[in-house]
Design a protein around this motif. Structure first.
Motif, mmCIF file in Angstrom:
data_model
loop_
_atom_site.group_PDB
_atom_site.id
_atom_site.type_symbol
_atom_site.label_atom_id
_atom_site.label_comp_id
_atom_site.label_asym_id
_atom_site.label_seq_id
_atom_site.Cartn_x
_atom_site.Cartn_y
_atom_site.Cartn_z
ATOM 1 N N UNK A 170 0.810 -1.221 0.000
ATOM 2 C CA UNK A 170 0.000 0.000 0.000
ATOM 3 C C UNK A 170 0.843 1.270 0.000
ATOM 4 N N UNK A 171 2.049 1.178 -0.489
ATOM 5 C CA UNK A 171 2.951 2.328 -0.480
ATOM 6 C C UNK A 171 2.667 3.326 -1.597
ATOM 7 N N UNK A 172 2.180 2.873 -2.726
ATOM 8 C CA UNK A 172 2.091 3.724 -3.908
ATOM 9 C C UNK A 172 1.270 4.990 -3.725
ATOM 10 N N UNK A 173 0.219 4.937 -2.917
ATOM 11 C CA UNK A 173 -0.603 6.135 -2.750
ATOM 12 C C UNK A 173 -0.320 6.864 -1.436
ATOM 13 N N UNK A 179 14.622 0.579 7.630
ATOM 14 C CA UNK A 179 15.517 0.426 6.480
ATOM 15 C C UNK A 179 14.836 -0.261 5.303
ATOM 16 N N UNK A 180 14.042 -1.285 5.591
ATOM 17 C CA UNK A 180 13.320 -1.996 4.532
ATOM 18 C C UNK A 180 12.316 -1.077 3.842
ATOM 19 N N UNK A 181 11.626 -0.271 4.637
ATOM 20 C CA UNK A 181 10.646 0.650 4.055
ATOM 21 C C UNK A 181 11.337 1.769 3.276
ATOM 22 N N UNK A 182 12.467 2.240 3.790
ATOM 23 C CA UNK A 182 13.207 3.274 3.057
ATOM 24 C C UNK A 182 13.649 2.759 1.688
ATOM 25 N N UNK A 183 14.104 1.515 1.630
ATOM 26 C CA UNK A 183 14.492 0.920 0.339
ATOM 27 C C UNK A 183 13.288 0.834 -0.593
ATOM 28 N N UNK A 184 12.147 0.380 -0.055
ATOM 29 C CA UNK A 184 10.940 0.218 -0.871
ATOM 30 C C UNK A 184 10.402 1.566 -1.361
ATOM 31 N N UNK A 227 12.340 4.355 -1.826
ATOM 32 C CA UNK A 227 13.446 5.182 -2.334
ATOM 33 C C UNK A 227 13.124 5.874 -3.649
ATOM 34 N N UNK A 228 12.627 5.175 -4.627
ATOM 35 C CA UNK A 228 12.360 5.784 -5.921
ATOM 36 C C UNK A 228 11.031 6.506 -5.991
ATOM 37 N N UNK A 229 10.274 6.480 -4.905
ATOM 38 C CA UNK A 229 8.927 7.051 -4.906
ATOM 39 C C UNK A 229 8.837 8.382 -4.175
ATOM 40 N N UNK A 230 9.960 8.829 -3.614
ATOM 41 C CA UNK A 230 9.985 10.093 -2.866
ATOM 42 C C UNK A 230 8.964 10.091 -1.725
ATOM 43 N N UNK A 231 8.891 8.966 -1.010
ATOM 44 C CA UNK A 231 7.992 8.836 0.137
ATOM 45 C C UNK A 231 8.853 8.752 1.397
#
Length: 101
Positions: A45-48, A63-68, A70-74
């Protein structure tokens, strides 16, 4: 509309916090949605999400969430234990909105 995604172990205490945060946001007229997901569902559910807030009990997963994210500017942050324990909804919302920008 900004979306705050709270992530926790199972969802019990965090669901109470979400209710309190929703009431606070509505009382202040903030255009924000707040939702909680257990750790095993949150990655789907990260995309939105505008920001991901982790409960202090799962801060180890930052750290796991930061990696996930990273490319989404979240941004990803861990809710401070004191604010989580006191259910300080206003402070948690203000901290999240400050990180979103």
């Amino acid at each position: 509309m900004k979306k705050i995604l709270l992530c926790c172990n199972a969802g019990m205490s965090t669901s109470l916090l979400v209710q309190k945060m929703q009431k606070d946001a509505a009382a202040r007229g903030l255009e924000v949605t707040i939702e909680a997901r257990p750790l095993n569902e949150a990655m789907d559910h990260l995309d939105d999400a505008s920001i991901v807030l982790l409960g202090p009990q799962i801060g180890y997963a930052k750290g796991d969430f930061e990696k996930a994210c990273a490319g989404k500017n979240i941004p990803v942050d861990v809710i401070p234990m004191a604010d989580y324990g006191r259910m300080n909804a206003a402070k948690i919302i203000d901290g999240a909105l400050a990180k979103i920008g």
